[in-house]
Motif scaffolding. Structure first.
Motif, PDB file in Angstrom:
ATOM      1  N   CYS A 157      -4.621  -3.995  -4.402  1.00  0.00           N
ATOM      2  CA  CYS A 157      -4.315  -2.709  -3.761  1.00  0.00           C
ATOM      3  C   CYS A 157      -3.939  -1.625  -4.766  1.00  0.00           C
ATOM      4  CB  CYS A 157      -3.161  -2.944  -2.786  1.00  0.00           C
ATOM      5  SG  CYS A 157      -2.533  -1.455  -2.022  1.00  0.00           S
ATOM      6  N   TYR A 158      -4.528  -0.444  -4.624  1.00  0.00           N
ATOM      7  CA  TYR A 158      -4.192   0.672  -5.508  1.00  0.00           C
ATOM      8  C   TYR A 158      -2.753   1.154  -5.278  1.00  0.00           C
ATOM      9  CZ  TYR A 158      -9.071   1.330  -6.979  1.00  0.00           C
ATOM     10  OH  TYR A 158     -10.321   1.176  -7.515  1.00  0.00           O
ATOM     11  N   ASN A 159      -2.166   0.795  -4.143  1.00  0.00           N
ATOM     12  CA  ASN A 159      -0.777   1.176  -3.885  1.00  0.00           C
ATOM     13  C   ASN A 159       0.217   0.080  -4.285  1.00  0.00           C
ATOM     14  OD1 ASN A 159      -1.146   3.852  -2.827  1.00  0.00           O
ATOM     15  ND2 ASN A 159      -2.146   2.890  -1.088  1.00  0.00           N
ATOM     16  N   GLY A 164      -2.312  -6.175   1.017  1.00  0.00           N
ATOM     17  CA  GLY A 164      -2.210  -4.795   0.536  1.00  0.00           C
ATOM     18  C   GLY A 164      -1.845  -3.778   1.596  1.00  0.00           C
ATOM     19  N   CYS A 165      -2.059  -2.498   1.246  1.00  0.00           N
ATOM     20  CA  CYS A 165      -1.679  -1.411   2.157  1.00  0.00           C
ATOM     21  C   CYS A 165      -2.663  -1.300   3.312  1.00  0.00           C
ATOM     22  CB  CYS A 165      -1.616  -0.089   1.389  1.00  0.00           C
ATOM     23  SG  CYS A 165      -3.231   0.588   0.913  1.00  0.00           S
ATOM     24  N   GLY A 166      -3.880  -1.777   3.090  1.00  0.00           N
ATOM     25  CA  GLY A 166      -4.868  -1.780   4.158  1.00  0.00           C
ATOM     26  C   GLY A 166      -5.721  -0.532   4.262  1.00  0.00           C
ATOM     27  N   CYS A 191      -6.266   1.852   1.235  1.00  0.00           N
ATOM     28  CA  CYS A 191      -6.845   2.394  -0.003  1.00  0.00           C
ATOM     29  C   CYS A 191      -8.246   1.795  -0.187  1.00  0.00           C
ATOM     30  CB  CYS A 191      -5.934   2.075  -1.195  1.00  0.00           C
ATOM     31  SG  CYS A 191      -6.000   0.368  -1.755  1.00  0.00           S
ATOM     32  N   CYS A 213      -8.339  -1.967  -0.864  1.00  0.00           N
ATOM     33  CA  CYS A 213      -7.971  -2.778   0.303  1.00  0.00           C
ATOM     34  C   CYS A 213      -9.106  -2.813   1.322  1.00  0.00           C
ATOM     35  CB  CYS A 213      -6.719  -2.216   0.978  1.00  0.00           C
ATOM     36  SG  CYS A 213      -5.200  -2.654   0.121  1.00  0.00           S
TER      37      CYS A 213
HETATM   38 ZN    ZN Z   1      -4.244  -0.774  -0.675  1.00  0.00          ZN
END
Ligand code: ZN
Length: 222
Positions: free
Chosen positions: A191-193, A199-201, A203, A206
């Motif tokens: 995940c980029y976040n 992950g954040c779902g 980005c 994700c």
């Molecule tokens: Zn993400």
């Protein structure tokens, strides 16, 4: 069982889904596998610590190489928190997550280390199938880089790209075949976040990862 059982490999390893799958692939293929993780001012320093943790779980020697110079040369949204990350590829250029020259530099550093340690095989998780349009993830680039490194160092390196023609669904499938599906699903950071596992779902990383996972689970039947 295979031709590499008496040879060693160095994996370019970030602790994400792709390179973790490659790490376990290499562990199965080679006598000794080593992990090399680059720092280049990533937004989330836990990426490196998570990579170290996964390598420890896999009982693979882990080494960090600082490559921050690349972010000084070329601002990009992976390292510059003042930049908003492109969600899609602009029509006439690359998304600002693109770090020009990154894979060429990383492969060169990896080959330099491999040379010094008598390692012939390099493994990288780049893929042309579900890639974000980055030119240095393409098979032609890898072949050219392999030739260049061989000529530059007068060695016969072999760059392995086990994911090159696999889409994300097929990367999940490979992890499953290697017996590490749960490890890749629960322990990797894509995940980029900076949020572990699913992950954040939202980005780009994700969305790609979770779409592939859903497709794979639908195919597998659970
Ligand atoms: Zn993400």
């Amino acid at each position: 069982m295979n031709e590499y059982r008496n040879q060693d490999a160095l994996v370019l390893f970030s602790g994400g889904q792709d390179s973790t799958t490659c790490l376990y692939w290499a562990k199965q293929q080679f006598r000794n596998t080593y992990a090399l993780c680059f720092t280049y001012g990533q937004r989330h320093s836990q990426e490196v610590e998570n990579a170290r943790r996964i390598a420890e779980m896999a009982e693979i020697p882990f080494r960090i190489l600082e490559a921050n110079i690349i972010s000084h040369l070329a601002p990009n949204s992976l390292t510059d928190i003042t930049m908003t990350m492109d969600k899609e590829k602009p029509a006439d250029s690359y998304p600002n997550t693109f770090v020009p020259g990154r894979n060429l530099l990383f492969l060169t550093f990896a080959a330099t280390l491999a040379y010094a340690q008598g390692i012939r095989h390099l493994v990288t998780g780049v893929s042309e199938a579900d890639y974000s349009g980055y030119p240095d993830c393409r098979d032609t680039f890898i072949r050219a880089a392999n030739t260049t490194l061989n000529l530059a160092m007068d060695k016969q390196f072999v760059i392995h790209t086990p994911l090159m023609w696999r889409n994300k669904k097929q990367v999940w499938q490979l992890a499953d075949e290697l017996g590490v599906f749960e490890i890749v699903k629960n322990e990797t950071l894509t995940c980029y976040n900076g949020i572990l596992a699913d992950g954040c779902g939202h980005c780009p990383a994700c969305l790609l990862r979770n779409k592939g996972l859903e497709e794979y689970l639908a195919e597998r039947g659970k």
